[in-house]
Design an enzyme around this catalytic site. Sequence first.
Site, PDB file in Angstrom:
ATOM      1  N   HIS A 203       0.695  -1.452   0.061  1.00  0.00           N
ATOM      2  CA  HIS A 203      -0.161  -0.135   0.022  1.00  0.00           C
ATOM      3  C   HIS A 203       0.832   1.472   0.058  1.00  0.00           C
ATOM      4  O   HIS A 203       0.289   2.356  -0.072  1.00  0.00           O
ATOM      5  CB  HIS A 203      -0.934   0.045   1.165  1.00  0.00           C
TER       6      HIS A 203
HETATM    7  C1  UD1 Z   1      -2.060   5.461   5.816  1.00  0.00           C
HETATM    8  C2  UD1 Z   1      -0.820   6.039   6.411  1.00  0.00           C
HETATM    9  C3  UD1 Z   1       0.317   4.719   6.409  1.00  0.00           C
HETATM   10  C4  UD1 Z   1      -0.232   3.459   7.002  1.00  0.00           C
HETATM   11  C5  UD1 Z   1      -1.475   3.167   6.634  1.00  0.00           C
HETATM   12  C6  UD1 Z   1      -2.034   2.080   6.870  1.00  0.00           C
HETATM   13  C7  UD1 Z   1      -0.415   8.477   6.326  1.00  0.00           C
HETATM   14  C8  UD1 Z   1       0.407   9.322   5.598  1.00  0.00           C
HETATM   15  N1  UD1 Z   1      -0.177   7.187   5.923  1.00  0.00           N
HETATM   16  O1  UD1 Z   1      -1.673   5.283   4.543  1.00  0.00           O
HETATM   17  O2  UD1 Z   1       1.611   5.472   7.309  1.00  0.00           O
HETATM   18  O3  UD1 Z   1       0.679   2.552   6.978  1.00  0.00           O
HETATM   19  O4  UD1 Z   1      -2.367   4.214   6.519  1.00  0.00           O
HETATM   20  O5  UD1 Z   1      -3.198   1.434   6.048  1.00  0.00           O
HETATM   21  O6  UD1 Z   1      -1.057   8.668   7.019  1.00  0.00           O
HETATM   22  N2  UD1 Z   1      -8.920   4.745   1.176  1.00  0.00           N
HETATM   23  C9  UD1 Z   1      -9.908   4.184   1.041  1.00  0.00           C
HETATM   24  N3  UD1 Z   1     -10.688   3.902   1.895  1.00  0.00           N
HETATM   25  C10 UD1 Z   1     -10.256   3.811   3.415  1.00  0.00           C
HETATM   26  C11 UD1 Z   1      -8.868   4.317   3.498  1.00  0.00           C
HETATM   27  C12 UD1 Z   1      -8.395   4.963   2.367  1.00  0.00           C
HETATM   28  O7  UD1 Z   1     -10.451   4.170  -0.202  1.00  0.00           O
HETATM   29  O8  UD1 Z   1     -10.900   3.740   4.285  1.00  0.00           O
HETATM   30  C13 UD1 Z   1      -8.007   4.848  -0.084  1.00  0.00           C
HETATM   31  C14 UD1 Z   1      -8.412   6.247  -0.603  1.00  0.00           C
HETATM   32  O9  UD1 Z   1      -8.295   6.396  -2.054  1.00  0.00           O
HETATM   33  C15 UD1 Z   1      -7.021   7.073  -0.360  1.00  0.00           C
HETATM   34  C16 UD1 Z   1      -5.974   6.037  -0.434  1.00  0.00           C
HETATM   35  O10 UD1 Z   1      -6.686   5.068   0.090  1.00  0.00           O
HETATM   36  O11 UD1 Z   1      -6.947   8.167  -1.076  1.00  0.00           O
HETATM   37  C17 UD1 Z   1      -4.930   6.423   0.768  1.00  0.00           C
HETATM   38  O12 UD1 Z   1      -5.480   6.589   2.086  1.00  0.00           O
HETATM   39  P1  UD1 Z   1      -4.445   7.552   3.328  1.00  0.00           P
HETATM   40  O13 UD1 Z   1      -5.392   7.237   4.722  1.00  0.00           O
HETATM   41  O14 UD1 Z   1      -4.268   8.781   2.885  1.00  0.00           O
HETATM   42  O15 UD1 Z   1      -3.269   6.630   3.318  1.00  0.00           O
HETATM   43  P2  UD1 Z   1      -2.843   5.246   3.548  1.00  0.00           P
HETATM   44  O16 UD1 Z   1      -2.257   4.797   1.961  1.00  0.00           O
HETATM   45  O17 UD1 Z   1      -4.008   4.424   4.009  1.00  0.00           O
END
Ligand code: UD1
Length: 350
Positions: A203
């Site tokens: 991820h």
């Molecule tokens: C975040 C953390 C990372 C951690 C990870 C665990 C930061 C900078 N990164 O990364 O350190 O290891 O969480 O999973 O805070 N999305 C969904 N549904 C959700 C959550 C996310 O669809 O419930 C998708 C969205 O498109 C979003 C993307 O995933 O834009 C990234 O989500 P985000 O929370 O920004 O960062 P993670 O990659 O999950």
Amino acid sequence: MKLATIIGARPQFIKAATVSRIIKKIPEVNEIIIHTGQHYDRNMSQVFFEQLQISTPDYDLKVGSASHGKQTGMMLERIEDVLLEENPDWVLTYGDTNSTLAGTLAAVKLHIPTAHVEAGLRSFNRKMPEEINRIATDHVSDLLFAPTKNAMRLLDKEGLSEKAVFSGDVMYDSVLFYSELLNNTYKPPILDSIDTYFLATIHRPENTDNPQRLQNIFSAFSEVNLPVILPLHPRTRKLLDGIRYTDNVKIIDPVDYLQMLYLLKFSSKVLTDSGGLQKEAYFMQKPCLTLREQSEWVETLEGNWNFIVAADKNLILEKIGVNKFEPQTSAFGNGKAADYIVEHLLKQQG
Ligand code: UD1
């Protein structure tokens, strides 16, 4: 003592559950849970609250996905409102996500004492958003709970040793506690048809947002000698268009914590770019290949338990074949990190 816990992403739910379980036993601590809403899909958030029996958040700030600046900014604004309303004695943050940084900044600007669990981790790669989040959080927090001696040493190098204490790692507590509860009800359906496999997760933006790296990883997964079970983060799923792989790669939806521990327990090896899973693999004595350029968890790299393979297909195929391991060290504490953290906070209160 009124303690405000700020969480928002999947690994934080797991860490906070372990500390909250200890807090619940102590009548003089009143915990308020603030969920930023960084993770919002049911299987990325609510299932963890249900399964790990974390109290329903007192505040759900519903921030959701956005660019880093926007997401962090919205969190900062909404957390500040809650902290003004609640005026806690301590704010407790976990790990290195945008929720960690926003929670810390909101609290320190209001002069509320702030403690950071999992302090002192460094990858020395400032392109990672998590690296900026943890450096900033460690430097402005009042109290730093370091999970390992190496984290203590790194905090010392940055002049932060006065506010740092070695607590051990709450994720180690968590694996010890929850692996006792594992039984067949947590067996994911994919294991009805597969019994020998590698477990993988991907991820990190450095992999998901770079099609060549993502392709190299999927090409390697297609060629390794066992099926690869891949519970897929929504970030990665959205970026899979055009990536080629064979049916050796078994993609499933994200799983809950106990299902993940179950998958881990019966896996042969782990391939991951997650920090947490590298450690969980180590705790359960599963060899790991880390699909990144560096690891913050240097202890796991000893004795062939974890190899940094980046997104290098040949290196993945080479290291997956290594099968000679040395005894592990107990670098992550004694499984009572959460007890130590809560006791230490109470002592600060006097
Ligand atoms: C975040 C953390 C990372 C951690 C990870 C665990 C930061 C900078 N990164 O990364 O350190 O290891 O969480 O999973 O805070 N999305 C969904 N549904 C959700 C959550 C996310 O669809 O419930 C998708 C969205 O498109 C979003 C993307 O995933 O834009 C990234 O989500 P985000 O929370 O920004 O960062 P993670 O990659 O999950």
